[in-house]
Design an enzyme around this catalytic site. Structure first.
Site, PDB file in Angstrom:
ATOM      1  N   GLY A  48      19.567  34.174  32.172  1.00 28.17           N
ATOM      2  CA  GLY A  48      19.143  34.100  30.328  1.00 28.17           C
ATOM      3  C   GLY A  48      19.410  33.643  29.032  1.00 28.17           C
ATOM      4  O   GLY A  48      20.658  32.900  29.783  1.00 28.17           O
ATOM      5  N   CYS A  49      19.608  34.862  27.987  1.00 27.55           N
ATOM      6  CA  CYS A  49      20.175  33.793  26.781  1.00 27.55           C
ATOM      7  C   CYS A  49      21.641  33.984  26.990  1.00 27.55           C
ATOM      8  O   CYS A  49      22.673  34.822  27.317  1.00 27.55           O
ATOM      9  CB  CYS A  49      19.734  34.656  25.932  1.00 27.55           C
ATOM     10  SG  CYS A  49      19.980  34.457  24.184  1.00 27.55           S
ATOM     11  N   PHE A  50      21.963  32.816  26.461  1.00 30.35           N
ATOM     12  CA  PHE A  50      23.508  32.804  26.273  1.00 30.35           C
ATOM     13  C   PHE A  50      24.123  33.357  25.497  1.00 30.35           C
ATOM     14  O   PHE A  50      25.908  33.860  25.417  1.00 30.35           O
ATOM     15  CB  PHE A  50      24.255  31.192  26.373  1.00 30.35           C
ATOM     16  CG  PHE A  50      23.533  30.269  25.467  1.00 30.35           C
ATOM     17  CD1 PHE A  50      22.623  30.944  24.598  1.00 30.35           C
ATOM     18  CD2 PHE A  50      23.965  29.118  25.877  1.00 30.35           C
ATOM     19  CE1 PHE A  50      22.701  29.942  23.627  1.00 30.35           C
ATOM     20  CE2 PHE A  50      23.178  28.019  24.698  1.00 30.35           C
ATOM     21  CZ  PHE A  50      22.598  28.494  23.600  1.00 30.35           C
ATOM     22  N   CYS A  52      23.239  36.874  24.958  1.00 32.00           N
ATOM     23  CA  CYS A  52      23.389  38.110  25.440  1.00 32.00           C
ATOM     24  C   CYS A  52      24.467  38.212  26.625  1.00 32.00           C
ATOM     25  O   CYS A  52      25.711  38.588  26.564  1.00 32.00           O
ATOM     26  CB  CYS A  52      22.302  38.036  25.971  1.00 32.00           C
ATOM     27  SG  CYS A  52      21.285  38.584  24.776  1.00 32.00           S
TER      28      CYS A  52
END
Length: 212
Positions: A48-50, A52
């Site tokens: 997912g979002c890097f 996070c």
């Protein structure tokens, strides 16, 4: 003779109409092994979002740094606006004397929705797909054993398992984003809740100086 010729034609006709199994020369990619530097090793994950993922791994004991970037594709010199077939990824720099690759894999699965395909949470699309990279056969076995255990527990694991080839570092403004922008809406609404959920599952690996 006429009968024989007819039989030959029938055989040839049936052969042409029989589906031929296509042969593929595609071989498993040879993983690139990143050399140990100053006693530190590197591992690579997409989840997912890097932003996070960076925050999650930097809170783990034994991890010196997590760097945001792109991996898993073929595009040269990817950017945030054009990373094509790459996924957002993170390079995890860690001390293997303190934290093992196996623990990093445990962190990976404890900090994500294991069954979500092509995304994590509100971040949807191939850019956010889950990929867990290996650099050698030992790492690959650790990953496969973990996935087998999760499968036995009833999970449908969405993460791809790929040979590591190259990591491209993302733009400077993506680095330490959660740390530098703690009050930003996405960080407050997505990153911090995701970190808290992970921390509740693996409290023993969290650095004592880290909290949210």
């Amino acid at each position: 003779m006429k009968l024989i010729s007819t039989l030959i034609l029938i055989i040839l006709a049936s052969t042409c109409n029989t589906p031929v199994e296509k042969k593929t020369d595609k071989k498993e990619a040879i993983p690139v092994q990143v050399n140990t530097q100053d006693g530190l090793e590197r591992a690579y994950f997409s989840s997912g979002c890097f932003w996070c993922v960076e925050e999650i791994y930097e809170s783990v004991v034994g991890v010196q740094e997590a760097i945001s970037g792109y991996s898993g594709g073929t595009t040269e010199n990817p950017t945030y606006r054009n990373h094509s077939d790459h996924a957002e990824a993170n390079e995890i720099i860690y001390d293997p004397k303190i934290v093992s690759f196996k623990t990093l894999v445990d962190v990976y699965f404890a900090s994500q929705n294991i069954e979500q395909v092509n995304g994590q949470g509100p971040d949807i699309g191939e850019s956010y797909r889950s990929i867990i990279f290996y650099q050698n056969q030992e790492q690959k076995k650790i990953i496969e054993d973990k996935i087998a255990a999760l499968t036995n527990d009833g999970f449908k694991v969405a993460a791809e398992v790929k040979a590591f080839e190259k990591f491209w570092i993302a733009e400077d403004y993506h680095q330490d984003y959660a740390k530098l922008h703690p009050n930003q809406g996405y960080i407050q609404g997505v990153s911090i809740p995701r970190w808290r959920k992970f921390a509740s599952k693996m409290p023993d690996v969290i650095k004592p100086t880290v909290s949210h």
